[in-house]
Design a protein around this motif. Sequence first.
Motif, short mmCIF file in Angstrom:
data_model
loop_
_atom_site.label_atom_id
_atom_site.label_comp_id
_atom_site.label_asym_id
_atom_site.label_seq_id
_atom_site.Cartn_x
_atom_site.Cartn_y
_atom_site.Cartn_z
N GLY A 49 0.80 -1.21 0.00
CA GLY A 49 0.00 0.00 0.00
C GLY A 49 0.83 1.26 0.00
N ALA A 50 0.25 2.34 0.48
CA ALA A 50 0.90 3.65 0.44
C ALA A 50 1.95 3.79 1.53
N TYR A 51 3.03 4.47 1.20
CA TYR A 51 4.15 4.67 2.12
C TYR A 51 3.70 5.34 3.41
N VAL A 92 7.98 9.76 -1.26
CA VAL A 92 7.22 10.83 -1.90
C VAL A 92 6.17 10.20 -2.81
N GLU A 93 4.90 10.43 -2.48
CA GLU A 93 3.80 9.92 -3.29
C GLU A 93 2.81 11.04 -3.55
N HIS A 94 2.53 11.29 -4.84
CA HIS A 94 1.57 12.33 -5.24
C HIS A 94 1.95 13.68 -4.62
N GLY A 95 3.24 13.96 -4.57
CA GLY A 95 3.71 15.23 -4.05
C GLY A 95 3.77 15.32 -2.53
N GLY A 106 18.05 7.96 1.46
CA GLY A 106 17.45 7.73 0.16
C GLY A 106 15.97 8.04 0.14
N VAL A 107 15.45 8.18 -1.07
CA VAL A 107 14.07 8.59 -1.28
C VAL A 107 13.34 7.53 -2.10
N VAL A 108 12.17 7.15 -1.63
CA VAL A 108 11.27 6.26 -2.39
C VAL A 108 10.39 7.17 -3.24
N GLU A 109 10.44 7.00 -4.55
CA GLU A 109 9.70 7.86 -5.46
C GLU A 109 9.11 7.05 -6.60
N ILE A 136 20.56 -18.83 -6.35
CA ILE A 136 19.44 -18.36 -7.19
C ILE A 136 19.81 -17.07 -7.90
N GLU A 137 21.09 -16.91 -8.21
CA GLU A 137 21.57 -15.65 -8.80
C GLU A 137 20.90 -15.33 -10.14
N ASP A 138 20.50 -16.33 -10.88
CA ASP A 138 19.94 -16.10 -12.22
C ASP A 138 18.42 -16.24 -12.27
N GLU A 139 17.79 -16.34 -11.12
CA GLU A 139 16.33 -16.56 -11.09
C GLU A 139 15.56 -15.24 -11.16
N ARG A 140 14.31 -15.33 -11.61
CA ARG A 140 13.43 -14.17 -11.66
C ARG A 140 12.59 -14.10 -10.39
N MET A 141 12.22 -12.87 -10.00
CA MET A 141 11.40 -12.65 -8.81
C MET A 141 10.15 -11.86 -9.19
N TYR A 142 9.16 -11.91 -8.31
CA TYR A 142 7.86 -11.31 -8.60
C TYR A 142 7.72 -9.94 -7.93
N PHE A 143 7.43 -8.92 -8.75
CA PHE A 143 7.29 -7.54 -8.29
C PHE A 143 5.87 -7.04 -8.46
N VAL A 144 5.42 -6.20 -7.54
CA VAL A 144 4.18 -5.44 -7.68
C VAL A 144 4.40 -4.09 -6.99
N HIS A 145 4.72 -3.05 -7.77
CA HIS A 145 4.97 -1.73 -7.16
C HIS A 145 5.03 -0.66 -8.24
N SER A 146 4.79 0.57 -7.82
CA SER A 146 4.93 1.74 -8.69
C SER A 146 6.04 2.67 -8.21
N TYR A 147 6.53 2.43 -6.99
CA TYR A 147 7.52 3.30 -6.38
C TYR A 147 8.76 2.48 -6.01
N GLY A 148 9.89 3.16 -5.94
CA GLY A 148 11.11 2.48 -5.56
C GLY A 148 12.21 3.49 -5.28
N VAL A 149 13.38 2.97 -4.89
CA VAL A 149 14.55 3.80 -4.65
C VAL A 149 15.39 3.79 -5.92
N ARG A 150 15.43 4.92 -6.62
CA ARG A 150 16.07 5.00 -7.92
C ARG A 150 17.52 5.45 -7.83
N ARG A 151 17.92 5.99 -6.69
CA ARG A 151 19.31 6.43 -6.47
C ARG A 151 19.78 5.93 -5.11
N TRP A 152 20.89 5.19 -5.11
CA TRP A 152 21.46 4.71 -3.86
C TRP A 152 22.38 5.78 -3.30
N GLU A 153 22.13 6.24 -2.08
CA GLU A 153 22.83 7.39 -1.53
C GLU A 153 23.79 7.06 -0.39
#
Length: 209
Positions: A49-51, A92-95, A106-109, A136-153
């Motif tokens: 859900g929402a942050y 940061v969600e919807h401003g 870091g910022v979740v955006e 499991i280095e080459d395995e795929r994982m399941y995601f459901v999200h619209s937000y994430g951390v785009r810059r590691w600080e």
Amino acid sequence: MKHVALLDYGSGNLRSAQRALEHVGATVTVTADPAIVLEADGLLVPGVGAYAACMKGLREVYGDRMIGQRLAGGRPVMGICVGMQILFDRGVEHGEQAQGTGQWPGVVEELQAAVLPHMGWNTIEVGEGSEMFAGIEDERMYFVHSYGVRRWEFEGDELTTPPLVSWAKHEDDRFVAAVENGALWATQFHPEKSGDAGAQLLRNWVETL
């Protein structure tokens, strides 16, 4: 058998996480009782859900304090999805900005992609030497999200070993998929929904407890 406290703060698919942990051999207590949370071998922090709503629920049960207390004593904690996001400074969600627990800077955006949410199976750019992804280095994982951390600080220094970060991409946008930082592990994806590969990841965590 390792005992995991599954933090109940009004956010997260608790039942699927509980089943997944029990499947890999842990005993699980769904709770917000500080005595149980602090004494368990591991603490799993889910989140959906929402942050801002997740942080509100977390603070109402003093979950942010319990996470901090466990980590101060080197006691393992793992966050999943929004349970990972709330470990960063802010979201940061919807401003609207909400303060997180501040375990990492870091910022979740919102992800920069034409199609959101990012939903489905995806590959991971696994950090070298990862314990989390062992086997499991080459395995795929399941995601459901619209937000994430785009810059590691987080920058390490001569006294601090930097966390091990693994990445993923949605369309052309790269974001943090997982972090290993001593006693603190976290994933943006849902290992409890990622089949055999996700089960192995949770097993890897339980074996470190």
